[in-house]
Enzyme design. Structure first.
Site, PDB file in Angstrom:
ATOM      1  N   THR A 129       0.827  -1.204   0.000  1.00  0.00           N
ATOM      2  CA  THR A 129       0.000   0.000   0.000  1.00  0.00           C
ATOM      3  C   THR A 129       0.861   1.254   0.000  1.00  0.00           C
ATOM      4  OG1 THR A 129      -1.682  -1.172   1.225  1.00  0.00           O
ATOM      5  CG2 THR A 129      -1.684   1.222   1.436  1.00  0.00           C
ATOM      6  N   ASP A 159      -7.029  -3.428   5.225  1.00  0.00           N
ATOM      7  CA  ASP A 159      -6.868  -2.425   6.282  1.00  0.00           C
ATOM      8  C   ASP A 159      -6.927  -0.991   5.771  1.00  0.00           C
ATOM      9  OD1 ASP A 159      -4.318  -3.170   4.997  1.00  0.00           O
ATOM     10  OD2 ASP A 159      -3.544  -1.525   6.214  1.00  0.00           O
ATOM     11  N   THR A 179       1.080  -0.572   5.879  1.00  0.00           N
ATOM     12  CA  THR A 179       1.166  -1.303   4.612  1.00  0.00           C
ATOM     13  C   THR A 179       1.473  -2.759   4.923  1.00  0.00           C
ATOM     14  OG1 THR A 179       2.358  -1.512   2.515  1.00  0.00           O
ATOM     15  CG2 THR A 179       3.618  -0.635   4.347  1.00  0.00           C
ATOM     16  N   ASP A 181       0.134  -6.960   5.086  1.00  0.00           N
ATOM     17  CA  ASP A 181      -0.952  -7.924   5.224  1.00  0.00           C
ATOM     18  C   ASP A 181      -2.140  -7.274   5.934  1.00  0.00           C
ATOM     19  OD1 ASP A 181      -2.623  -9.946   6.238  1.00  0.00           O
ATOM     20  OD2 ASP A 181      -0.972 -11.372   6.372  1.00  0.00           O
ATOM     21  N   GLY A 182      -3.168  -6.947   5.144  1.00  0.00           N
ATOM     22  CA  GLY A 182      -4.272  -6.139   5.643  1.00  0.00           C
ATOM     23  C   GLY A 182      -5.055  -6.777   6.767  1.00  0.00           C
TER      24      GLY A 182
HETATM   25  N1  GLY Z   1      -2.550  -3.417   3.048  1.00  0.00           N
HETATM   26  C1  GLY Z   1      -3.382  -3.633   1.943  1.00  0.00           C
HETATM   27  C2  GLY Z   1      -4.292  -4.745   2.084  1.00  0.00           C
HETATM   28  O1  GLY Z   1      -3.878  -5.828   2.502  1.00  0.00           O
HETATM   29  O2  GLY Z   1      -5.450  -4.596   1.774  1.00  0.00           O
END
Ligand code: GLY
Length: 287
Positions: A129, A159, A179, A181-182
């Site tokens: 991200t 996230d 940024t 793993d959401g």
């Molecule tokens: N950080 C972006 C997502 O996993 O949606």
């Protein structure tokens, strides 16, 4: 003005936008620049699609003065989701819109643009991200844009558009964007948890390290491997901070026109930060 942003993509965006004088213009145009980058496949128009083959993009903007924010979730085929999120951040109600509603709002406000409903083949599996925080004249703001996880389930929410997880900004204290793993970031409510810790310890780097370390300790028995995530932030005194669960994580800082590419490293559980050197750049495979 001071700003901080995730990954090398932010470094390039800050350099291009260093002439911007207003904090909102600086953040929005920097994110828009990344949303248009052809070699970035995790933010904006050139991202990898969901499991139905379509782009569903997330973005948010938060004004740390008023605590107002806007976010779009799963907006389709929108060239600049951050523009829609920014416009929504001016609204007291209806400021979080998802899927068709977000697209309809964009069209109604002459922001719905430019991309046909495209099918793209999956090209990678990252979720990097673009999150940025800036401080200017006592105001702190945060902006974030992401395509989420590559090949995600249609309708999956990460996230980035979730206040408190992907982003948080409070001009009295600090701003943080996340940024990686959401799902892991959302479980930690990472950005707000760090903000709350900062309110106690008044040291943003210490707050980040503490929240990330404590979270990693808390979940270690429940994950096969450590989830990948990182965050950046700035406090009301202009101090930058970054943290990561990865071995290394590049990010950019902007200080009145001076743009630096930095690297946050985690070695044996200890976080260090230094400027990116030739060796790092030579081996870096890209965002
Ligand atoms: N950080 C972006 C997502 O996993 O949606």
């Amino acid at each position: 003005m001071k700003a901080i942003g995730t990954w090398k993509m932010s470094y390039e965006a800050f350099k291009i936008n260093s002439y911007q004088k207003r904090i909102d213009d600086f953040l929005i145009n920097s994110i828009k620049y990344v949303e248009d980058m052809k070699d970035v496949h995790t933010v904006g128009s050139y991202s990898v699609p969901n499991d139905s083959g379509f782009l569903e993009l997330d973005a948010a903007f938060m004004n740390g003065d008023s605590l107002m924010f806007g976010s779009v979730i799963g907006i389709r085929n929108e060239r600049h989701p951050i523009e829609v999120a920014y416009k929504l951040s001016k609204l007291v109600h209806n400021n979080i819109l998802c899927s068709n509603g977000a697209n309809r709002y964009a069209l109604e406000n002459d922001l719905g643009n430019n991309y046909p409903d495209v099918y793209k083949e999956e090209t990678d599996n990252s979720h990097d991200t673009c999150g940025m925080c800036a401080l200017n004249g006592g105001s702190i703001k945060a902006a974030i844009s992401s395509s989420g996880r590559a090949n995600k389930h249609e309708g999956r929410v990460g996230d980035s558009p979730l206040i408190g997880s992907g982003f948080y900004a409070d001009s009295e204290f600090c701003a943080v964007t996340s940024t990686g793993d959401g799902e892991a970031i959302a479980r930690a409510v990472l950005a707000k948890s760090i903000t709350d810790e900062y309110k106690i310890c008044h040291d943003l780097q210490m707050a980040m390290n503490h929240v990330v370390d404590e979270y990693l300790r808390r979940i270690e028995d429940y994950y096969v491997s450590v989830p990948s995530f990182c965050c950046v932030g700035i406090d009301a005194d202009g101090n930058f901070a970054a943290c990561t669960s990865l071995d290394d994580f590049p990010f950019a800082t902007y200080d009145d026109g001076d743009v630096k590419l930095m690297v946050c490293r985690r070695v044996d559980g200890k976080v260090t930060i230094s400027e990116a050197d030739e060796e790092f750049l030579k081996n870096y495979k890209g965002d």
